[in-house]
Scaffold this motif. Structure first.
Motif, short mmCIF file in Angstrom:
data_model
loop_
_atom_site.label_atom_id
_atom_site.label_comp_id
_atom_site.label_asym_id
_atom_site.label_seq_id
_atom_site.Cartn_x
_atom_site.Cartn_y
_atom_site.Cartn_z
N LEU A 49 26.81 -19.95 8.45
CA LEU A 49 26.55 -20.44 9.81
C LEU A 49 25.64 -19.47 10.55
O LEU A 49 24.64 -19.87 11.15
CB LEU A 49 27.86 -20.63 10.57
CG LEU A 49 27.70 -20.99 12.06
CD1 LEU A 49 27.04 -22.35 12.22
CD2 LEU A 49 29.04 -20.94 12.76
N ARG A 50 25.97 -18.20 10.50
CA ARG A 50 25.19 -17.20 11.24
C ARG A 50 23.75 -17.13 10.72
O ARG A 50 22.81 -17.00 11.50
CB ARG A 50 25.87 -15.83 11.16
CG ARG A 50 27.24 -15.85 11.86
CD ARG A 50 27.84 -14.50 12.01
NE ARG A 50 27.06 -13.81 13.03
CZ ARG A 50 26.93 -12.50 13.11
NH1 ARG A 50 27.52 -11.72 12.23
NH2 ARG A 50 26.21 -11.95 14.06
N PRO A 102 30.72 -26.85 9.93
CA PRO A 102 31.44 -27.08 11.19
C PRO A 102 31.42 -25.85 12.09
O PRO A 102 31.52 -24.71 11.63
CB PRO A 102 32.87 -27.38 10.74
CG PRO A 102 32.74 -27.82 9.31
CD PRO A 102 31.57 -27.05 8.76
N HIS A 103 31.25 -26.09 13.38
CA HIS A 103 31.25 -25.02 14.38
C HIS A 103 31.66 -25.59 15.73
O HIS A 103 31.77 -26.80 15.89
CB HIS A 103 29.88 -24.32 14.44
CG HIS A 103 28.76 -25.21 14.87
ND1 HIS A 103 28.55 -25.56 16.20
CD2 HIS A 103 27.79 -25.82 14.16
CE1 HIS A 103 27.48 -26.33 16.28
NE2 HIS A 103 27.01 -26.52 15.05
N THR A 104 31.89 -24.70 16.68
CA THR A 104 32.33 -25.12 18.01
C THR A 104 31.33 -24.77 19.10
O THR A 104 31.67 -24.70 20.28
CB THR A 104 33.70 -24.49 18.35
OG1 THR A 104 33.53 -23.06 18.45
CG2 THR A 104 34.76 -24.83 17.31
N ILE A 105 30.08 -24.53 18.74
CA ILE A 105 29.04 -24.12 19.69
C ILE A 105 28.71 -25.27 20.63
O ILE A 105 28.52 -26.41 20.20
CB ILE A 105 27.77 -23.67 18.94
CG1 ILE A 105 28.10 -22.50 18.01
CG2 ILE A 105 26.65 -23.32 19.92
CD1 ILE A 105 27.04 -22.22 16.97
N LYS A 106 28.63 -24.94 21.93
CA LYS A 106 28.24 -25.92 22.95
C LYS A 106 27.02 -25.38 23.69
O LYS A 106 27.02 -24.23 24.13
CB LYS A 106 29.37 -26.11 23.96
CG LYS A 106 30.63 -26.70 23.40
CD LYS A 106 31.68 -26.81 24.49
CE LYS A 106 33.01 -27.21 23.91
NZ LYS A 106 34.07 -27.19 24.94
N MET A 140 32.77 -16.55 4.18
CA MET A 140 31.51 -16.95 3.59
C MET A 140 30.85 -18.05 4.42
O MET A 140 29.66 -18.01 4.67
CB MET A 140 31.75 -17.39 2.15
CG MET A 140 30.50 -17.73 1.42
SD MET A 140 29.47 -16.30 1.20
CE MET A 140 28.61 -16.73 -0.25
N GLU A 141 31.64 -19.01 4.85
CA GLU A 141 31.09 -20.10 5.65
C GLU A 141 30.54 -19.57 6.97
O GLU A 141 29.50 -20.03 7.44
CB GLU A 141 32.15 -21.18 5.90
CG GLU A 141 31.56 -22.38 6.56
CD GLU A 141 32.03 -23.68 5.99
OE1 GLU A 141 32.20 -24.60 6.78
OE2 GLU A 141 32.23 -23.77 4.76
N MET A 142 31.22 -18.58 7.57
CA MET A 142 30.73 -17.99 8.82
C MET A 142 29.39 -17.29 8.58
O MET A 142 28.49 -17.37 9.41
CB MET A 142 31.75 -17.03 9.42
CG MET A 142 31.38 -16.51 10.79
SD MET A 142 31.16 -17.78 12.07
CE MET A 142 32.83 -18.27 12.35
N ASP A 143 29.25 -16.60 7.44
CA ASP A 143 27.97 -15.96 7.12
C ASP A 143 26.86 -17.00 7.00
O ASP A 143 25.74 -16.78 7.48
CB ASP A 143 28.07 -15.17 5.81
CG ASP A 143 28.92 -13.91 5.95
OD1 ASP A 143 29.11 -13.44 7.09
OD2 ASP A 143 29.38 -13.40 4.91
N ASN A 180 21.27 -12.02 13.30
CA ASN A 180 20.53 -10.85 13.79
C ASN A 180 21.13 -10.26 15.06
O ASN A 180 20.62 -9.27 15.58
CB ASN A 180 19.06 -11.20 14.03
CG ASN A 180 18.86 -12.26 15.09
OD1 ASN A 180 19.66 -13.19 15.22
ND2 ASN A 180 17.79 -12.13 15.84
N MET A 181 22.21 -10.82 15.55
CA MET A 181 22.82 -10.35 16.79
C MET A 181 23.93 -9.34 16.58
O MET A 181 24.60 -8.96 17.52
CB MET A 181 23.29 -11.53 17.63
CG MET A 181 22.12 -12.34 18.12
SD MET A 181 22.62 -13.61 19.26
CE MET A 181 21.03 -14.30 19.66
N GLY A 182 24.12 -8.88 15.37
CA GLY A 182 25.09 -7.82 15.13
C GLY A 182 26.42 -8.32 14.61
O GLY A 182 26.82 -9.45 14.85
N SER A 183 27.12 -7.42 13.91
CA SER A 183 28.39 -7.76 13.27
C SER A 183 29.57 -6.96 13.79
O SER A 183 30.70 -7.23 13.44
CB SER A 183 28.28 -7.53 11.76
OG SER A 183 27.27 -8.35 11.22
#
Length: 179
Positions: free
Chosen positions: A6-7, A34-38, A1-4, A143-146
């Motif tokens: 975030l996306r 929280p995320h690890t995006i750089k 759920m948290e990933m959804d 929007n980049m696909g699952s």
């Protein structure tokens, strides 16, 4: 759920029309989700290339630039080109992610996004008209696909050769073009 969540938030950020604000908003999002995006530095103007051009190593190739200029606006390194590469067997499917393979994101069988694996858990990709990012597999806008599949990478010379073949298959006459 948290990933959804975030996306979805990444989608909202990257669709705001102001790519210069994306890194700031993505960093602010870290406190909420929280995320690890750089954010990575791009040596090129981010408006001059797409995720596909980046992943297929043609974002700095003058040959591609010249070809794209003589092709109609609908014939370029786009999702149709990636489907062409897959359908022709030029991109070979892999069973798992490894360094330098292509990570292709699909939605209902349609290519939506592509990146290059940095290692077996991290991807580098360009998001729309925005920046270049290092991220985990699903730390991308919604929007980049699952559905994700991995493919072998191809070198720049082959990509150019295959792009010429793709353009010709779309009715573009390139008889005088010397690549």
């Amino acid at each position: 759920m948290e990933m959804d969540n975030l996306r979805f938030e990444l989608f909202r950020i990257t669709e705001n029309g102001d790519p210069s604000s994306h890194p700031r908003f993505i960093e602010k999002l870290r406190a909420k989700i929280p995320h690890t995006i750089k954010v990575l530095e791009s040596l090129l103007n981010i408006n001059k290339y797409t995720c596909i051009m980046f992943a297929l190593n043609i974002s700095t190739d003058d040959r591609y630039d010249k070809l794209a200029l003589i092709c109609p606006k609908n014939v370029f390194a786009n999702p149709s080109f990636v489907h062409f590469l897959i359908d022709k067997g030029y991109l070979l499917p892999l069973t798992k992610c490894h360094r330098d393979c292509l990570t292709v994101y699909f939605e209902e069988g349609i290519v939506k996004h592509i990146g290059k694996s940095f290692n077996d858990t991290r991807i580098v990709s360009k998001w729309g008209t925005g920046h270049l990012y290092e991220h985990s597999l699903f730390e991308v806008p919604s929007n980049m696909g699952s559905d994700v599949k991995y493919f072998s990478s191809i070198n720049c010379d082959d990509t150019i050769k295959y792009f010429v073949e793709f353009a010709k298959s779309r009715g573009v006459e390139l008889k005088s073009y010397n690549y």
